[in-house]
Design an enzyme around this catalytic site. Sequence first.
Site, PDB file in Angstrom:
ATOM      1  N   LYS A  53      16.430  52.553   2.225  1.00 18.57           N
ATOM      2  CA  LYS A  53      15.352  51.639   2.620  1.00 18.57           C
ATOM      3  C   LYS A  53      15.221  50.454   1.669  1.00 18.57           C
ATOM      4  CE  LYS A  53      12.181  54.913   2.394  1.00 18.57           C
ATOM      5  NZ  LYS A  53      12.922  56.167   2.214  1.00 18.57           N
ATOM      6  N   ARG A  59       4.004  56.998   6.066  1.00 16.96           N
ATOM      7  CA  ARG A  59       4.842  58.166   5.844  1.00 16.96           C
ATOM      8  C   ARG A  59       4.217  59.430   6.411  1.00 16.96           C
ATOM      9  NH1 ARG A  59       8.209  56.554   1.020  1.00 16.96           N
ATOM     10  NH2 ARG A  59       9.452  58.334   0.433  1.00 16.96           N
ATOM     11  N   ARG A  69      21.605  57.360  -7.856  1.00 23.36           N
ATOM     12  CA  ARG A  69      20.783  56.152  -7.845  1.00 23.36           C
ATOM     13  C   ARG A  69      20.320  55.783  -9.258  1.00 23.36           C
ATOM     14  NH1 ARG A  69      16.218  55.601  -3.499  1.00 23.36           N
ATOM     15  NH2 ARG A  69      15.467  57.604  -4.250  1.00 23.36           N
ATOM     16  N   ARG A  75      15.259  57.551 -11.834  1.00 25.26           N
ATOM     17  CA  ARG A  75      13.910  57.999 -11.518  1.00 25.26           C
ATOM     18  C   ARG A  75      13.749  59.480 -11.827  1.00 25.26           C
ATOM     19  NH1 ARG A  75      12.976  55.846  -5.489  1.00 25.26           N
ATOM     20  NH2 ARG A  75      12.000  57.896  -5.344  1.00 25.26           N
ATOM     21  N   ARG A  97      11.271  66.743  -1.454  1.00 26.38           N
ATOM     22  CA  ARG A  97      11.097  65.451  -0.784  1.00 26.38           C
ATOM     23  C   ARG A  97      11.671  65.487   0.635  1.00 26.38           C
ATOM     24  NH1 ARG A  97      13.681  61.849  -5.155  1.00 26.38           N
ATOM     25  NH2 ARG A  97      13.580  60.166  -3.630  1.00 26.38           N
TER      26      ARG A  97
HETATM   27  P1  ADP Z   1      12.280  57.545  -1.541  1.00 28.34           P
HETATM   28  O1  ADP Z   1      12.065  57.125  -0.122  1.00 28.34           O
HETATM   29  O2  ADP Z   1      13.671  57.404  -1.982  1.00 28.34           O
HETATM   30  O3  ADP Z   1      11.726  58.900  -1.851  1.00 28.34           O
HETATM   31  P2  ADP Z   1      10.140  55.725  -2.449  1.00 28.34           P
HETATM   32  O4  ADP Z   1      10.278  54.783  -3.583  1.00 28.34           O
HETATM   33  O5  ADP Z   1       9.889  55.162  -1.103  1.00 28.34           O
HETATM   34  O6  ADP Z   1      11.483  56.562  -2.490  1.00 28.34           O
HETATM   35  O7  ADP Z   1       8.973  56.766  -2.759  1.00 28.34           O
HETATM   36  C1  ADP Z   1       8.919  57.490  -3.955  1.00 28.34           C
HETATM   37  C2  ADP Z   1       7.746  58.452  -3.941  1.00 28.34           C
HETATM   38  O8  ADP Z   1       6.520  57.698  -3.891  1.00 28.34           O
HETATM   39  C3  ADP Z   1       7.671  59.387  -2.740  1.00 28.34           C
HETATM   40  O9  ADP Z   1       8.441  60.560  -2.921  1.00 28.34           O
HETATM   41  C4  ADP Z   1       6.160  59.677  -2.679  1.00 28.34           C
HETATM   42  O10 ADP Z   1       5.788  60.649  -3.623  1.00 28.34           O
HETATM   43  C5  ADP Z   1       5.536  58.358  -3.090  1.00 28.34           C
HETATM   44  N1  ADP Z   1       5.241  57.518  -1.914  1.00 28.34           N
HETATM   45  C6  ADP Z   1       5.881  56.382  -1.521  1.00 28.34           C
HETATM   46  N2  ADP Z   1       5.374  55.903  -0.365  1.00 28.34           N
HETATM   47  C7  ADP Z   1       4.385  56.764  -0.003  1.00 28.34           C
HETATM   48  C8  ADP Z   1       3.490  56.835   1.103  1.00 28.34           C
HETATM   49  N3  ADP Z   1       3.486  55.938   2.095  1.00 28.34           N
HETATM   50  N4  ADP Z   1       2.606  57.879   1.125  1.00 28.34           N
HETATM   51  C9  ADP Z   1       2.572  58.790   0.165  1.00 28.34           C
HETATM   52  N5  ADP Z   1       3.394  58.790  -0.898  1.00 28.34           N
HETATM   53  C10 ADP Z   1       4.295  57.799  -0.998  1.00 28.34           C
END
Ligand code: ADP
Length: 216
Positions: A13, A88, A127, A160, A171
């Site tokens: 993404k 999400r 990553r 990360r 996840r």
């Molecule tokens: P990835 O999609 O690779 O897991 P992101 O950077 O999008 O990475 O998200 C990292 C973390 O941040 C997620 O695992 C979650 O804990 C939190 N997060 C991100 N976006 C949301 C969201 N819309 N709602 C709840 N938690 C979120």
Amino acid sequence: MRLLIMGAPGAGKGTYAEGISKHYGIPHISTGDIFRQAMQEETPMGILAKSFIDKGNLVPDDVTNKIVKERLSKVDCLDGFLLDGYPRTLQQAEEFEKTLKELDLKLDAVINLVVDESLIVSRIVNRRICPTCGKGYNLVTLKPIKEGYCDVCGSELYQRKDDNEETIKSRLSVYNEQTKPLINFYEERKVLLNLNGEGNAKEVTECIISTLEEIK
Ligand code: ADP
Ligand code: ZN
């Protein structure tokens, strides 16, 4: 263009969003990036988010919804935006729909990246991220020019804390249980574009942009 990009963790993404937002001159808004920045700055929201993110759980909906609403009301979003990683959960999607109505805005498309789970784990463990400008790299498929350092700003790259095999499992199950239902949600609203996210960054970004050009 008002766009969402969704897909499993590690689907790419953030990487593809970078190219798309540049192409259309719209802000790339990643809830993950917003949380990571707040974690780095150790703000109260960042400390709260960290307790969820490090375990592979989602940050609570009310916190996340509020952050996105505030961000979307800034002037740079007037001509469009690309939201990455939000919504999400179904609750977030419903709340987001209300926010759009209030602001009198309509979504143009929801890009759903389709990537096989076997590829996801290897993408996530390889990553690396720039702490300063947020650019993402991959040790196998998207290496920095100078090993360990960001091409754009020269900062030392980091991994990360939630990008380890143990956390990835939770996840992925959170994704399957809470985020996947959004595919149906947006399909019903006739804005969903399912696109293959398995190629390299350049190929996939170009494919997404040419598909978006067709719907414009
Ligand atoms: P990835 O999609 O690779 O897991 P992101 O950077 O999008 O990475 O998200 C990292 C973390 O941040 C997620 O695992 C979650 O804990 C939190 N997060 C991100 N976006 C949301 C969201 N819309 N709602 C709840 N938690 C979120
Ligand atoms: Zn950088």
